[in-house]
Design a protein around this motif. Structure first.
Motif, PDB file in Angstrom:
ATOM      1  N   TRP A 211       0.580   5.238  -5.438  1.00  0.00           N
ATOM      2  CA  TRP A 211       1.809   5.038  -6.203  1.00  0.00           C
ATOM      3  C   TRP A 211       2.130   3.560  -6.340  1.00  0.00           C
ATOM      4  O   TRP A 211       1.657   2.733  -5.545  1.00  0.00           O
ATOM      5  CB  TRP A 211       2.984   5.771  -5.551  1.00  0.00           C
TER       6      TRP A 211
ATOM      7  N   LEU B  67       4.801   9.964  11.546  1.00  0.00           N
ATOM      8  CA  LEU B  67       3.850   9.718  10.464  1.00  0.00           C
ATOM      9  C   LEU B  67       2.452   9.943  11.028  1.00  0.00           C
ATOM     10  O   LEU B  67       1.961   9.149  11.831  1.00  0.00           O
ATOM     11  CB  LEU B  67       4.001   8.269   9.970  1.00  0.00           C
TER      12      LEU B  67
ATOM     13  N   CYS C 144      -2.446   8.602  -0.765  1.00  0.00           N
ATOM     14  CA  CYS C 144      -1.017   8.859  -0.635  1.00  0.00           C
ATOM     15  C   CYS C 144      -0.428   8.927  -2.034  1.00  0.00           C
ATOM     16  O   CYS C 144      -0.321   7.909  -2.710  1.00  0.00           O
ATOM     17  CB  CYS C 144      -0.354   7.737   0.164  1.00  0.00           C
TER      18      CYS C 144
ATOM     19  N   HIS D  46       4.991  -1.548   5.421  1.00  0.00           N
ATOM     20  CA  HIS D  46       5.046  -0.153   5.888  1.00  0.00           C
ATOM     21  C   HIS D  46       3.754   0.618   5.705  1.00  0.00           C
ATOM     22  O   HIS D  46       3.511   1.593   6.413  1.00  0.00           O
ATOM     23  CB  HIS D  46       6.176   0.573   5.143  1.00  0.00           C
ATOM     24  N   CYS D  47       2.928   0.224   4.733  1.00  0.00           N
ATOM     25  CA  CYS D  47       1.829   1.100   4.306  1.00  0.00           C
ATOM     26  C   CYS D  47       0.430   0.533   4.519  1.00  0.00           C
ATOM     27  O   CYS D  47      -0.553   1.243   4.289  1.00  0.00           O
ATOM     28  CB  CYS D  47       1.995   1.458   2.834  1.00  0.00           C
TER      29      CYS D  47
ATOM     30  N   PRO E 190       5.642   8.014  -2.134  1.00  0.00           N
ATOM     31  CA  PRO E 190       6.265   7.439  -0.941  1.00  0.00           C
ATOM     32  C   PRO E 190       6.744   8.551  -0.004  1.00  0.00           C
ATOM     33  O   PRO E 190       7.362   9.508  -0.444  1.00  0.00           O
ATOM     34  CB  PRO E 190       7.459   6.656  -1.499  1.00  0.00           C
ATOM     35  N   CYS E 191       6.435   8.408   1.289  1.00  0.00           N
ATOM     36  CA  CYS E 191       6.771   9.448   2.256  1.00  0.00           C
ATOM     37  C   CYS E 191       8.213   9.272   2.736  1.00  0.00           C
ATOM     38  O   CYS E 191       8.870   8.278   2.432  1.00  0.00           O
ATOM     39  CB  CYS E 191       5.802   9.397   3.433  1.00  0.00           C
TER      40      CYS E 191
ATOM     41  N   LYS F 138      -3.286   5.903   5.152  1.00  0.00           N
ATOM     42  CA  LYS F 138      -3.387   6.404   3.782  1.00  0.00           C
ATOM     43  C   LYS F 138      -3.471   5.250   2.794  1.00  0.00           C
ATOM     44  O   LYS F 138      -2.995   4.152   3.065  1.00  0.00           O
ATOM     45  CB  LYS F 138      -2.174   7.273   3.440  1.00  0.00           C
TER      46      LYS F 138
ATOM     47  N   CYS G 168      -0.533   2.390   8.541  1.00  0.00           N
ATOM     48  CA  CYS G 168      -0.760   3.712   7.938  1.00  0.00           C
ATOM     49  C   CYS G 168      -2.117   3.737   7.264  1.00  0.00           C
ATOM     50  O   CYS G 168      -2.434   2.858   6.472  1.00  0.00           O
ATOM     51  CB  CYS G 168       0.316   4.071   6.915  1.00  0.00           C
TER      52      CYS G 168
ATOM     53  N   PHE H 125       8.865   6.133   4.647  1.00  0.00           N
ATOM     54  CA  PHE H 125       8.969   4.970   3.766  1.00  0.00           C
ATOM     55  C   PHE H 125      10.348   4.892   3.125  1.00  0.00           C
ATOM     56  O   PHE H 125      10.931   3.812   3.005  1.00  0.00           O
ATOM     57  CB  PHE H 125       7.888   4.996   2.673  1.00  0.00           C
TER      58      PHE H 125
END
Ligand code: SF4
Lengths: 267, 251
Positions: free
Chosen positions: A167, A78, A186, A155-156, A189-190, A163, A161, A193
């Motif tokens: 979303w 990532l 972002c 996670h985000c 979801p990547c 970003k 992260c 994720f």
């Protein structure tokens, strides 16, 4: 050109170059400092802003090498994890090279940055992305709304992260997390994720014992106490969500397990 | 303007998986055949979902860095890239051409032979028969995965460069360990037909075959084992050729 519109990637590259040129001290972009130089542009780690003793590099291919691994040589699945290595400056000749270098350091970020500023960035929410998954990831469509919320926080957030997620769980259910102030949006979801969501979906399937713990919570607690006693956290790579020492897994435990452990027991 | 997009699997855990894709992209970029060459991945960034937005060209050739036809080339890649088939006209004006996987392409046999030649360069292969063993993953679910290994073995056999050409698999019969053990040859060249290094090529295979390095001398035979075919520089030519062939469908 066969297109109806001007390619968005070209518009993004020009807009970015203008944005950079408009600032004398340069612009922050993720962990980067991007500046107009005599011939071309100069990039470096934001934390290396005032330093003179940096390794001089040139061209987009060098950007790729910088982005691939951390200071310690670990793989970076990532690129917006805040673990960009330091100690270098990168010269690129022109706008095109700048865009190519940025696409290695923060893939697709340039075009997303531009589209968001133009109010034209399409957003794909969790439920849609999850609904598209197949194979071992098909189960992520079963993750509960609360599960998505906790997973996103674990996670985000900016600690893991840079970003800013645009979303939500779905169009009507925004994320309840601190999105951060970063420049890079972002829009969906990547893949990392989704892999994390799979782990959380598996957690949600577990039953609880008399003390309210799941089997994996017990295993993690045991492993962590042992590790702490031994003086080191069990190593886990960034994407290795099945291991108790994984940072994002620990963040999830901190959010969902620690409050229950701290609760006074009912008689 | 035209662009080439190479699709790799990528990995959340290892940097080895995406490396050959980056390297092949760099080689093709240097050739100047395309105005743009971009990489994208299933498990790394940029994702297939976003890569086409980063490309300026109106004419885009997509080549998957996968050996065989299957789940990824038929399901995941078209879905994630939003493709409708071999040719897709996108609302943004781009036309996207989608190639099949690399393993069935004629040139694959040449890349395998080049890989084998590099591996044995500087070694004396006289005395004893010379065998080439193509090592595939193999799986019960996907016939194509083993089919592509047999196809290439057949093509290489026809060229008569090796006395014997056999196949061996990790997950199905004939198992690689038995093939290497029983092959009646003094020199056995084992080429993993994978796109990148990974846990199997680096750990399990050398362990199962009891290898001591690139060259393992046993009383009855010498075994040569090296990096998978997908990491060979000639793979870039194969990717470029695949895209060139695709350009013919434009008519
Ligand atoms: S989904 Fe989360 S971790 Fe992935 S890029 Fe977006 S904000 Fe970052």
């Amino acid at each position: 050109m066969s297109g109806a519109d001007r390619p968005v990637a070209a518009a993004a590259r020009e807009a970015f170059a203008e944005w950079v040129a408009a600032s004398r001290e340069g612009r922050r972009f993720g962990q980067l400092l991007v500046r107009r130089a005599e011939d071309g542009y100069e990039l470096r780690h934001l934390a290396d802003a005032g330093r003179e003793d940096l390794r001089p590099l040139a061209g987009p291919a060098a950007a790729r090498e910088i982005a691939r691994t951390t200071e310690g040589g670990e793989h970076r699945p990532l690129k917006t994890s805040p673990n960009l290595r330091r100690g270098w400056t990168l010269r690129v000749e022109d706008e095109r090279e700048l865009a190519a270098a940025l696409n290695y350091l923060y893939p697709a970020a340039l075009v997303h940055w531009h589209l968001e500023r133009a109010g034209r960035l399409p957003v794909t929410h969790y439920r849609e992305t999850a609904g598209r998954q197949s194979g071992i990831y098909e189960i992520v469509r079963n993750l509960s709304d609360e599960g998505v919320q906790a997973a996103a926080r674990a996670h985000c957030e900016d600690e893991v992260c840079l970003k800013r997620p645009l979303w939500g769980v779905d169009a009507g259910t925004p994320l309840k997390m601190e999105p951060g102030e970063g420049e890079i949006p972002c829009p969906e979801p990547c893949s990392l994720f989704i892999s994390f969501a799979r782990q959380i979906t598996l957690f949600e399937r577990e039953g609880r014992d008399a003390s309210g713990l799941t089997a994996s919570e017990r295993r993690d607690l045991a492993a962590l106490v042992e590790a702490a006693a031994a003086g080191e956290l069990p190593p886990a790579r960034e994407g290795e969500f099945s291991l108790p020492g994984n940072r994002r897994r620990l963040r999830y435990r901190a959010l969902t397990l620690v409050p229950r452990l701290r609760e006074p027991l009912a008689d | 303007m035209k662009a080439l997009v190479i699709v790799g699997h990528g990995s959340h855990l290892n940097a080895d998986s995406s490396l050959p894709v980056y390297e092949h992209a760099e080689r093709i970029r240097a050739s100047g055949e395309y105005d743009e060459v971009a990489e994208c991945f299933w498990k790394e960034e940029p994702s297939m979902r976003h890569v086409l937005d980063t490309v300026e060209a109106g004419e885009v050739y997509v080549v998957p860095a996968f050996i065989s036809e299957g789940y990824f080339t038929q399901q995941v890649i078209p879905r994630e890239l939003g493709l409708e088939g071999e040719v897709t006209h996108r609302p943004d004006g781009k036309t996207v051409y989608y190639a099949g996987p690399l393993g069935t392409f004629e040139l694959m046999a040449d890349v395998i032979l080049e890989r084998a030649a590099d591996l044995t360069a500087g070694h004396d292969l006289s005395g004893g028969r010379r065998a080439l063993v193509l090592l595939g993953h193999g799986t019960d679910r996907n016939q194509n995965s083993s089919g592509v290994i047999y196809l290439n073995a057949g093509r290489i056999r026809e060229r008569g460069v090796y006395d014997l050409v056999e196949v061996g698999f990790l997950d199905q019969e004939p198992e690689i360990v038995d093939v290497v053990e029983n092959i009646p040859a003094g020199h056995v060249v084992v080429i993993p037909v994978f796109v990148a290094e990974g846990w199997h090529t680096k750990e399990t295979i050398p362990e199962d075959l009891e290898l001591t390095g690139e060259v393992t001398r046993r009383p009855d035979k010498t075994i040569y084992y090296g990096a998978p075919v997908g990491t060979h520089p000639a793979m870039a030519d194969l990717i470029a050729a695949r895209a060139r062939e695709l350009a013919l469908v434009r008519g």
